[in-house]
Design a protein around this motif. Structure first.
Motif, PDB file in Angstrom:
ATOM      1  N   SER A 119       0.811  -1.094   0.052  1.00  0.00           N
ATOM      2  CA  SER A 119       0.071   0.566   0.505  1.00  0.00           C
ATOM      3  C   SER A 119       0.858   1.280  -0.043  1.00  0.00           C
ATOM      4  CB  SER A 119      -1.212   0.117   1.345  1.00  0.00           C
ATOM      5  OG  SER A 119      -0.371   0.353   2.493  1.00  0.00           O
ATOM      6  N   VAL A 120       0.326   2.355  -0.291  1.00  0.00           N
ATOM      7  CA  VAL A 120       0.679   3.812   0.144  1.00  0.00           C
ATOM      8  C   VAL A 120       0.850   3.924   1.025  1.00  0.00           C
ATOM      9  CG1 VAL A 120       0.010   5.016  -2.075  1.00  0.00           C
ATOM     10  CG2 VAL A 120      -1.140   4.888   0.434  1.00  0.00           C
ATOM     11  N   PRO A 121       1.692   5.153   2.441  1.00  0.00           N
ATOM     12  CA  PRO A 121       1.564   5.181   3.771  1.00  0.00           C
ATOM     13  C   PRO A 121      -0.004   5.601   4.234  1.00  0.00           C
ATOM     14  CG  PRO A 121       2.992   6.525   2.634  1.00  0.00           C
ATOM     15  CD  PRO A 121       2.416   5.260   1.407  1.00  0.00           C
ATOM     16  N   VAL A 122       0.116   4.624   5.184  1.00  0.00           N
ATOM     17  CA  VAL A 122      -1.578   4.629   5.596  1.00  0.00           C
ATOM     18  C   VAL A 122      -0.976   5.346   7.301  1.00  0.00           C
ATOM     19  CG1 VAL A 122      -2.526   3.737   4.510  1.00  0.00           C
ATOM     20  CG2 VAL A 122      -1.559   2.339   6.599  1.00  0.00           C
ATOM     21  N   ALA A 123      -1.133   6.014   8.041  1.00  0.00           N
ATOM     22  CA  ALA A 123      -2.083   5.992   9.326  1.00  0.00           C
ATOM     23  C   ALA A 123      -2.229   5.372  10.042  1.00  0.00           C
ATOM     24  CB  ALA A 123      -2.372   7.425   9.479  1.00  0.00           C
ATOM     25  N   TYR A 124      -1.414   5.182  11.354  1.00  0.00           N
ATOM     26  CA  TYR A 124      -2.409   4.254  12.696  1.00  0.00           C
ATOM     27  C   TYR A 124      -3.109   5.202  13.140  1.00  0.00           C
ATOM     28  CZ  TYR A 124       1.633   0.280  12.722  1.00  0.00           C
ATOM     29  OH  TYR A 124       2.524  -0.665  11.683  1.00  0.00           O
ATOM     30  N   GLU A 125      -2.674   6.242  13.503  1.00  0.00           N
ATOM     31  CA  GLU A 125      -3.605   6.896  14.600  1.00  0.00           C
ATOM     32  C   GLU A 125      -3.985   8.573  14.450  1.00  0.00           C
ATOM     33  OE1 GLU A 125      -6.389   8.806  16.605  1.00  0.00           O
ATOM     34  OE2 GLU A 125      -6.887   6.734  16.978  1.00  0.00           O
ATOM     35  N   PRO A 126      -3.870   9.048  13.713  1.00  0.00           N
ATOM     36  CA  PRO A 126      -3.529  10.213  12.739  1.00  0.00           C
ATOM     37  C   PRO A 126      -3.576  11.287  14.164  1.00  0.00           C
ATOM     38  CG  PRO A 126      -5.357   9.958  11.848  1.00  0.00           C
ATOM     39  CD  PRO A 126      -5.021   8.540  12.583  1.00  0.00           C
ATOM     40  N   GLY A 127      -4.387  11.477  14.764  1.00  0.00           N
ATOM     41  CA  GLY A 127      -4.612  11.769  16.550  1.00  0.00           C
ATOM     42  C   GLY A 127      -3.778  12.599  17.290  1.00  0.00           C
ATOM     43  N   LEU A 128      -3.081  11.156  17.470  1.00  0.00           N
ATOM     44  CA  LEU A 128      -1.962  11.309  18.393  1.00  0.00           C
ATOM     45  C   LEU A 128      -1.026  10.882  17.764  1.00  0.00           C
ATOM     46  CD1 LEU A 128      -1.730   9.878  20.881  1.00  0.00           C
ATOM     47  CD2 LEU A 128      -2.176   7.777  20.674  1.00  0.00           C
ATOM     48  N   THR A 129      -0.858  10.473  16.196  1.00  0.00           N
ATOM     49  CA  THR A 129       0.978   9.806  16.223  1.00  0.00           C
ATOM     50  C   THR A 129       1.239  10.024  15.100  1.00  0.00           C
ATOM     51  OG1 THR A 129       2.643   8.646  16.124  1.00  0.00           O
ATOM     52  CG2 THR A 129       0.096   7.241  16.290  1.00  0.00           C
ATOM     53  N   SER A 130       2.610  10.490  14.744  1.00  0.00           N
ATOM     54  CA  SER A 130       2.984  10.266  12.920  1.00  0.00           C
ATOM     55  C   SER A 130       2.974   9.462  12.467  1.00  0.00           C
ATOM     56  CB  SER A 130       3.771  11.213  13.130  1.00  0.00           C
ATOM     57  OG  SER A 130       5.050  10.894  13.923  1.00  0.00           O
ATOM     58  N   SER A 131       3.193   8.307  12.840  1.00  0.00           N
ATOM     59  CA  SER A 131       3.699   7.002  12.798  1.00  0.00           C
ATOM     60  C   SER A 131       2.605   6.094  11.752  1.00  0.00           C
ATOM     61  CB  SER A 131       3.692   5.943  13.934  1.00  0.00           C
ATOM     62  OG  SER A 131       4.355   4.869  13.273  1.00  0.00           O
ATOM     63  N   CYS A 132       3.066   6.028  10.185  1.00  0.00           N
ATOM     64  CA  CYS A 132       3.164   5.663   9.520  1.00  0.00           C
ATOM     65  C   CYS A 132       3.183   3.943   8.779  1.00  0.00           C
ATOM     66  CB  CYS A 132       3.027   5.701   8.144  1.00  0.00           C
ATOM     67  SG  CYS A 132       1.680   8.053   8.331  1.00  0.00           S
ATOM     68  N   SER A 133       2.424   3.583   8.550  1.00  0.00           N
ATOM     69  CA  SER A 133       2.857   2.153   8.121  1.00  0.00           C
ATOM     70  C   SER A 133       2.642   1.469   6.662  1.00  0.00           C
ATOM     71  CB  SER A 133       2.126   0.917   9.014  1.00  0.00           C
ATOM     72  OG  SER A 133       0.761   0.770   8.448  1.00  0.00           O
ATOM     73  N   LYS A 134       3.131   0.341   5.724  1.00  0.00           N
ATOM     74  CA  LYS A 134       2.505   0.025   4.475  1.00  0.00           C
ATOM     75  C   LYS A 134       2.320  -1.131   5.039  1.00  0.00           C
ATOM     76  CE  LYS A 134       4.635   2.630   1.531  1.00  0.00           C
ATOM     77  NZ  LYS A 134       5.947   2.776  -0.030  1.00  0.00           N
ATOM     78  N   VAL A 135       1.272  -1.252   4.432  1.00  0.00           N
ATOM     79  CA  VAL A 135       0.248  -2.167   4.266  1.00  0.00           C
ATOM     80  C   VAL A 135       0.394  -3.567   3.675  1.00  0.00           C
ATOM     81  CG1 VAL A 135      -1.758  -4.130   4.513  1.00  0.00           C
ATOM     82  CG2 VAL A 135      -1.727  -1.752   5.313  1.00  0.00           C
ATOM     83  N   VAL A 136       0.886  -4.779   3.425  1.00  0.00           N
ATOM     84  CA  VAL A 136       1.697  -5.880   2.550  1.00  0.00           C
ATOM     85  C   VAL A 136       0.882  -6.934   2.574  1.00  0.00           C
ATOM     86  CG1 VAL A 136       3.405  -7.190   1.963  1.00  0.00           C
ATOM     87  CG2 VAL A 136       4.045  -5.072   2.881  1.00  0.00           C
ATOM     88  N   VAL A 137       0.386  -7.183   1.696  1.00  0.00           N
ATOM     89  CA  VAL A 137      -0.806  -8.478   1.955  1.00  0.00           C
ATOM     90  C   VAL A 137       0.154  -9.179   0.854  1.00  0.00           C
ATOM     91  CG1 VAL A 137      -2.685  -9.554  -0.198  1.00  0.00           C
ATOM     92  CG2 VAL A 137      -2.905  -6.747   0.779  1.00  0.00           C
ATOM     93  N   VAL A 138       0.700 -10.899   1.535  1.00  0.00           N
ATOM     94  CA  VAL A 138       0.855 -11.379   0.863  1.00  0.00           C
ATOM     95  C   VAL A 138       0.275 -13.332   0.967  1.00  0.00           C
ATOM     96  CG1 VAL A 138       2.764 -13.029   1.982  1.00  0.00           C
ATOM     97  CG2 VAL A 138       2.773 -11.057   2.227  1.00  0.00           C
ATOM     98  N   GLU A 139       0.742 -13.897   0.285  1.00  0.00           N
ATOM     99  CA  GLU A 139      -0.489 -15.109  -0.098  1.00  0.00           C
ATOM    100  C   GLU A 139       0.566 -16.322   0.056  1.00  0.00           C
ATOM    101  OE1 GLU A 139      -3.438 -13.386  -3.712  1.00  0.00           O
ATOM    102  OE2 GLU A 139      -1.443 -15.354  -4.046  1.00  0.00           O
ATOM    103  N   ILE A 140       0.114 -17.362   0.787  1.00  0.00           N
ATOM    104  CA  ILE A 140       0.685 -18.695   1.612  1.00  0.00           C
ATOM    105  C   ILE A 140      -0.331 -19.789   0.432  1.00  0.00           C
ATOM    106  CG2 ILE A 140       1.671 -19.823   3.143  1.00  0.00           C
ATOM    107  CD1 ILE A 140       1.333 -17.624   4.429  1.00  0.00           C
ATOM    108  N   GLU A 141       0.479 -20.229  -0.075  1.00  0.00           N
ATOM    109  CA  GLU A 141       0.148 -21.650  -1.006  1.00  0.00           C
ATOM    110  C   GLU A 141       0.131 -23.115  -0.240  1.00  0.00           C
ATOM    111  OE1 GLU A 141       0.656 -24.384  -5.373  1.00  0.00           O
ATOM    112  OE2 GLU A 141       0.752 -22.386  -5.083  1.00  0.00           O
ATOM    113  N   MET A 142      -1.116 -23.336   0.916  1.00  0.00           N
ATOM    114  CA  MET A 142      -0.911 -24.766   1.181  1.00  0.00           C
ATOM    115  C   MET A 142      -2.003 -25.012   1.779  1.00  0.00           C
ATOM    116  SD  MET A 142       0.786 -24.242   5.136  1.00  0.00           S
ATOM    117  CE  MET A 142       2.262 -23.496   4.452  1.00  0.00           C
TER     118      MET A 142
END
Length: 226
Positions: free
Chosen positions: A135-158
Motif C-alpha cells: 500500500s501507500v503510507p497509511v496512518a495508525y492513529e492520526p490524532g495521536l501519532t505521526s507513525s505511518c505504515s505500509k500494508v503488505v498483502v502476502v499469499e501463502i500456498e498451502m
C-alpha cells in the motif's frame, strides 16, 4: 471526486517542541496556523527512531502484513493473525503480524521477514509465499501519532492438511524477547468477524482480548461486501 472534496489548504508547522522522551517514543507539541490565521497547538507522539522527513512527507516506520492462505486451486481459506499482550491496553490484542522496518529495508522485504520471525510462515520454512501488493503510507492513529505504515498483502500456498494436524508443514518463528506473549492464530477467511468474536469469548471477553482496528475494518469490509 473534485465535486466531493474541497481543495486542501497548505499548512506548515511553525514550531515543533520536544516535551519529553522515553526509550522508544518522544512527545512533541506542534504549533501551526490554520487557513484563517489562528495559531493552534497539538501534542504528537513519535517514534524515537523515525526518519526525519521534510514537512508534508510521511515517514513509514513499519509494515502490517495481511497473510492469506490459499489452496492449490487459488481459493482463500485462512488468514494468519497474532495475539500478544499490549501494555498500553492492559490487555491482549489480536492483530495482523507487523513490525518495524530496518534501516533502508524495502517494505515488502520487511513484511516477509516479520512474517517469518513472528509466525514461522516463509521461504525459510519451505513455504510457497509471494507478495501480492504493497500500500501507500497509511496512518495508525492520526490524532495521536505521526507513525505511518505500509500494508503488505502476502499469499501463502498451502493445503488444509499442510496447515493443521499431524502432517502440517513445519513453521520456524524467531521471536524477540519482547514478543514473549505472542501466539499465532489461524482463522478461516469465511465468517472471519464471527470467528474473531468467538475468539474474544473464549479468551474471556472483549476487555481481555481487544480487536485491532485494522483487522476489524478488514473483517467487517469482507462481511458487508461494500
Amino acid at each position: 471526486m473534485s465535486d466531493h472534496l474541497k481543495p486542501l489548504a497548505e499548512i506548515s508547522t511553525t514550531r515543533d517542541q520536544k516535551l519529553g522522551a522515553g526509550r522508544w517514543l518522544t512527545l512533541h507539541e506542534v504549533t501551526f496556523n490554520d487557513p484563517s490565521g489562528i495559531e493552534r497547538r497539538w501534542e504528537v507522539c513519535r517514534r524515537s527512531n523515525a526518519a526525519n522527513k521534510p514537512d508534508g512527507e510521511q515517514s513509514v516506520d513499519a509494515v502490517d502484513v495481511i497473510a492469506v492462505i490459499k489452496n492449490s486451486q487459488g481459493q482463500a481459506t485462512n488468514v494468519v493473525l497474532v495475539v500478544q499482550y499490549r501494555p498500553a491496553l492492559s490487555a491482549f490484542a489480536v492483530e495482523f503480524p507487523s513490525g518495524l522496518i530496518d534501516g533502508s529495508e524495502e517494505p515488502a522485504t520487511a513484511a516477509i521477514r516479520e512474517l517469518q520471525e513472528e509466525t514461522g510462515f516463509g521461504q525459510e520454512s519451505g513455504h510457497k509465499i509471494r507478495v501480492v501488493s504493497t500500500s501507500v503510507p497509511v496512518a495508525y492513529e492520526p490524532g495521536l501519532t505521526s507513525s505511518c505504515s505500509k500494508v503488505v498483502v502476502v499469499e501463502i500456498e498451502m493445503e488444509q492438511e499442510e496447515l493443521f494436524g499431524p502432517n502440517a508443514l513445519p513453521r520456524k518463528p524467531r521471536l524477540e524477547d519482547d514478543e514473549w506473549s505472542l501466539q499465532i492464530v489461524i482463522l478461516p477467511v469465511s465468517g472471519l468477524l464471527h470467528s474473531l468474536k468467538e475468539l474474544q469469548t473464549f479468551a474471556g471477553g472483549a476487555s481481555k482480548l481487544v480487536l485491532d482496528s485494522r483487522l476489524y475494518a478488514w473483517a467487517i469490509g469482507r462481511e458487508l461486501g461494500y
